[in-house]
Scaffold this active site. Structure first.
Site, PDB file in Angstrom:
ATOM      1  N   ASP A  98      -4.899  -7.660   9.864  1.00 36.66           N
ATOM      2  CA  ASP A  98      -6.266  -7.132   9.987  1.00 36.66           C
ATOM      3  C   ASP A  98      -7.324  -8.154   9.591  1.00 36.66           C
ATOM      4  OD1 ASP A  98      -5.418  -6.972   7.349  1.00 36.66           O
ATOM      5  OD2 ASP A  98      -6.488  -5.118   6.915  1.00 36.66           O
TER       6      ASP A  98
ATOM      7  N   LYS B  70       0.834  -1.211   0.000  1.00 36.47           N
ATOM      8  CA  LYS B  70       0.000   0.000   0.000  1.00 36.47           C
ATOM      9  C   LYS B  70       0.871   1.265   0.000  1.00 36.47           C
ATOM     10  CE  LYS B  70      -2.056  -2.150   3.331  1.00 36.47           C
ATOM     11  NZ  LYS B  70      -2.916  -2.707   4.387  1.00 36.47           N
TER      12      LYS B  70
END
Length: 376
Positions: free
Chosen positions: A209, A173
């Protein structure tokens, strides 16, 4: 493809032949059921390779053991701090769980920005920032005198040999902080907290996550054994039989596997379906050649993907009568949130007009992002 649905709003007033040209242009971006099944077969092969000790080093889907051995059973209780680092913002929560019949969970949270200079700076700067935000949170909640258990949700690929260790494999990311890849993020955070000296914290676990998502849902529904993220990035985890995991000793029981499927295709397995737009996004990214599947489907990239398609179609005279504004040519000007707003069933057309307000006198106007064709 999501771009096809977005562009459909602009087609209603075009002539039939123009619609056919556009539909033909977008046809190559659609995947048939047969192609989807083929991709699924490739995907499952890579997952099996990732679980294999011999094939894992070259597998793109790394299938990382998490050392989470079960989902919650409902008996959990206590007072905890949860840190969530990895997306567009950094979130801190205080979670209080009691053992009453209704399994009451009380949560307080704060969201903190992570500036780009922190994401692209040094590792010490990043974890100093995390420790500073945690100190601010504890000050606000008046719990600086407590040493609460801390769980770190770290949304990047990490190798683990135990639940409270996470060796960062690679950044994904927007993150690119130096000196972190190959290091234990738990130790880096613990060092930053101790350097401050104004509070104490016991970091008891680090999870991806996806794992955090699965565990949260599993607390209410013990049938939940999959965690799926499609947000800034994309990933999934699931509970696997230990006998299928060559990377961990033993074959009794189960363990959660963090697939890290965003890297699917990094070995060329998706080259036959990647478009010129996918390749342009990859070239302009912080990690060219990596996380190719993630760049094709996740929220960090879809808005830009749509913008590139709009530019190409406008240049070829298929949209906006060939008119292109400077805004449309600006990288990052069109966000995935705009795509989402325009796609809403009831409010979509209204949202499109809000994003591109038309003047009353000019049927083809220039808005803040791009020109609208045939505004009603």
């Amino acid at each position: 493809m999501i771009a096809a649905q977005l562009l459909a709003y602009y087609f209603t007033e075009l002539k039939d032949d123009q619609v056919k040209k556009i539909d033909k242009y977008l046809y190559s971006m659609r995947l048939s059921d047969e192609m989807l099944i083929d991709i699924m077969t490739r995907f499952m092969k890579e997952m099996k390779n990732g679980l294999s000790r011999d094939c894992n080093p070259t597998a793109t889907i790394k299938m990382l053991p998490t050392f989470v051995r079960s989902i919650p059973d409902g008996s959990e209780r206590g007072d905890f701090i949860a840190l969530d680092l990895g997306g567009s913002s950094f979130r801190i929560l205080r979670v209080q769980v009691n053992q009453e019949k209704n399994h009451n969970v009380h949560m307080e949270s704060e969201v903190y920005d992570t500036p780009e200079n922190i994401m692209h700076g040094s590792g010490s700067q990043l974890f100093d920032h995390v420790a500073e935000c945690l100190g601010d949170f504890m000050e606000k909640k008046k719990i600086k005198d407590k040493k609460l258990p801390v769980g770190l949700t770290f949304s990047f690929p990490c190798r683990q040999s135990k639940i409270d260790e996470g060796i960062l494999i690679t950044w994904t990311k927007r993150f690119k902080a130096s000196g972190v890849e190959g290091a234990d993020v738990v130790k880096l955070l613990d060092k930053a907290i101790k350097k401050r000296g104004d509070y104490d914290a016991n970091i008891v676990a680090v999870v991806n996550d996806t794992v955090g998502t699965m565990m949260t849902c599993g607390y209410d529904d013990q049938q939940c054994e999959v965690g799926l993220i499609i947000g800034t990035g994309t990933n999934a985890c699931y509970m696997e039989e230990l006998r299928h995991i060559d990377l961990v000793e033993g074959d009794e029981g189960r363990m959660c596997i963090n697939t890290e499927w965003g890297a699917f295709g990094d070995d060329g397995a998706l080259e036959d379906i990647r478009t010129e737009f996918d390749r342009e996004i990859d070239r302009g990214s912080l990690n060219p050649g990596k996380q190719l599947f993630e760049k094709m489907v996740s929220g960090m990239y879809l808005g830009e993907l749509v913008r590139l398609i709009l530019v190409k179609m406008a240049k070829e005279g298929l949209l906006f009568e060939g008119r292109i504004t400077p805004e449309l040519l600006t990288k990052g000007k069109f966000n995935t949130s705009d795509v989402s707003a325009i796609e809403k069933n009831k409010e979509g057309i209204y949202n499109a007009k809000e994003a591109c307000p038309a003047t009353l006198h000019d049927p083809i106007s220039t808005c803040r992002t791009f020109p609208v064709c045939e505004v009603p």
